[in-house]
Enzyme design. Sequence first.
Site, PDB file in Angstrom:
ATOM      1  N   LYS A   1       0.828  -1.200   0.000  1.00  0.00           N
ATOM      2  CA  LYS A   1       0.000   0.000   0.000  1.00  0.00           C
ATOM      3  C   LYS A   1       0.877   1.271   0.000  1.00  0.00           C
ATOM      4  O   LYS A   1       2.082   1.198   0.196  1.00  0.00           O
ATOM      5  CB  LYS A   1      -0.932  -0.008   1.207  1.00  0.00           C
ATOM      6  CG  LYS A   1      -1.966  -1.140   1.148  1.00  0.00           C
ATOM      7  CD  LYS A   1      -2.849  -1.051  -0.097  1.00  0.00           C
ATOM      8  CE  LYS A   1      -3.947  -2.089  -0.126  1.00  0.00           C
ATOM      9  NZ  LYS A   1      -3.472  -3.472  -0.333  1.00  0.00           N
TER      10      LYS A   1
HETATM   11  C1  LIG Z   1      -9.557  -2.438  -1.422  1.00  0.00           C
HETATM   12  C2  LIG Z   1      -8.952  -3.280  -0.343  1.00  0.00           C
HETATM   13  N1  LIG Z   1      -9.639  -3.493   0.785  1.00  0.00           N
HETATM   14  C3  LIG Z   1      -9.116  -4.221   1.792  1.00  0.00           C
HETATM   15  C4  LIG Z   1      -7.855  -4.764   1.697  1.00  0.00           C
HETATM   16  C5  LIG Z   1      -7.339  -5.610   2.814  1.00  0.00           C
HETATM   17  O1  LIG Z   1      -6.173  -5.085   3.389  1.00  0.00           O
HETATM   18  P1  LIG Z   1      -5.126  -6.047   4.117  1.00  0.00           P
HETATM   19  O2  LIG Z   1      -4.288  -6.697   3.084  1.00  0.00           O
HETATM   20  O3  LIG Z   1      -4.333  -5.090   4.957  1.00  0.00           O
HETATM   21  O4  LIG Z   1      -5.903  -6.999   4.948  1.00  0.00           O
HETATM   22  C6  LIG Z   1      -7.098  -4.570   0.527  1.00  0.00           C
HETATM   23  C7  LIG Z   1      -5.767  -5.151   0.393  1.00  0.00           C
HETATM   24  O5  LIG Z   1      -5.261  -5.385  -0.691  1.00  0.00           O
HETATM   25  C8  LIG Z   1      -7.662  -3.798  -0.512  1.00  0.00           C
HETATM   26  O6  LIG Z   1      -6.999  -3.583  -1.645  1.00  0.00           O
END
Ligand SMILES: Cc1ncc(COP(=O)(O)O)c(C=O)c1O
Length: 394
Positions: A186
């Site tokens: 991210k």
């Molecule tokens: C749009 C979106 N929501 C939620 C998440 C979930 O995040 P995490 O990987 O920190 O659990 C991601 C991760 O790629 C995402 O792209």
Amino acid sequence: MPGFELFGESERTSVSEVLDTGVLMRYGFDPMRNGHWKALELEKALARRMQTRHAHVVSSGTAALAVAMASAGVGAGDEVILPTFTFVASFEAVLALGAIPVLCDIDDTLTLDPEAVRKAITPATRVIMPVHMCGSMADLRALKAISDAHGLVLLEDACQAIGGSFEGKPLGSFGDVGCFSFDYVKTITCGEGGALITDSEEIYQRAQAYSDHGHDHIGSDRGAEGHPHLGFNYRISELNAAVGLAQLARLDDFLGIQEKHYSHLRTILENIPGITLRRVPEGGVENYSFLNFFLPGESTARKVHKALLEAGFDGVFYWYDNNWHYYRRWEHLRDLTSLSKLPETTKEHFLSRQATAYPDSDHWMGRTLSILIKLGWDQQELDRRAAILEDVLS
Ligand SMILES: Cc1ncc(COP(=O)(O)O)c(C=O)c1O
């Protein structure tokens, strides 16, 4: 996009401060901490940057979504409207709470189409979850009008768009609650981590307890704390928070670099006939982590995608065929393939709300390509990429 590209001294110093104290947990151990409360500091800094009353950091973006919904009172049988273009985390978090994900068409913003949302609402709907995919946002003004009219929770998944804004407010702060991911890829990273932001005292209080087994965090004896409700463990560690704290301080620098690189490549695309750019709703400012554009149709998009990769232009995505981000490849969701038994009521309810196809989504995603904007490109690399774009697309 990823903050790990410019990982450096400030992250190392912040982590070393935690390692020097030996206190890797965010709660307790006050005498040993030497004044370091990284998770707490990250929450204060995030709330300040996002202009919200509260921020609460957790172990992932997925956890943030689950905690946000649980804290807003979402549970068994509640329907959550989410887009066909997102990450699997969206429906995972919904199902984890016993709630029902209801997929909904997207439009040329590449996220929820307000008209489709309006049609998807039933008496069981509790949440509208726009997912600000690839750096840009849904039409939040329209979605807020709908959620207000129906008394629904507007939950912004801003995991891929931190630093963008809508009508002057940081993305994530426009709805009732907003979520971020700080995973490794991210815009800013904790390694693994996530956060929710909100102006609601009630959502915040519930979230900070729910994400730590229901601890109310009152008093200085953890063992004697009360448990106002059931919870779970979605805590972030101090080590991860230490990285995030250093990265958050660099967010605006990262955004500046992204904007410069994005703008350079966007100028090239704007001058190529047949190419159109993703619509950014009026009042929106992207975080410039991706440059998203439309080709005239599916077959051209496939051809151009292949040609760009073959020409050495990496980090360009054709989401239509992607296993993780688009509904067409989510057969495990379609069939509700789970390791343990799901309640029959959940299955029946989910199946009754499933559409077999989403033609409007297919229309847009079939012709969309997204270019990942990297922080580490120098002028030579930008020029190389611009030349490939011109060559392949003209
Ligand atoms: C749009 C979106 N929501 C939620 C998440 C979930 O995040 P995490 O990987 O920190 O659990 C991601 C991760 O790629 C995402 O792209």
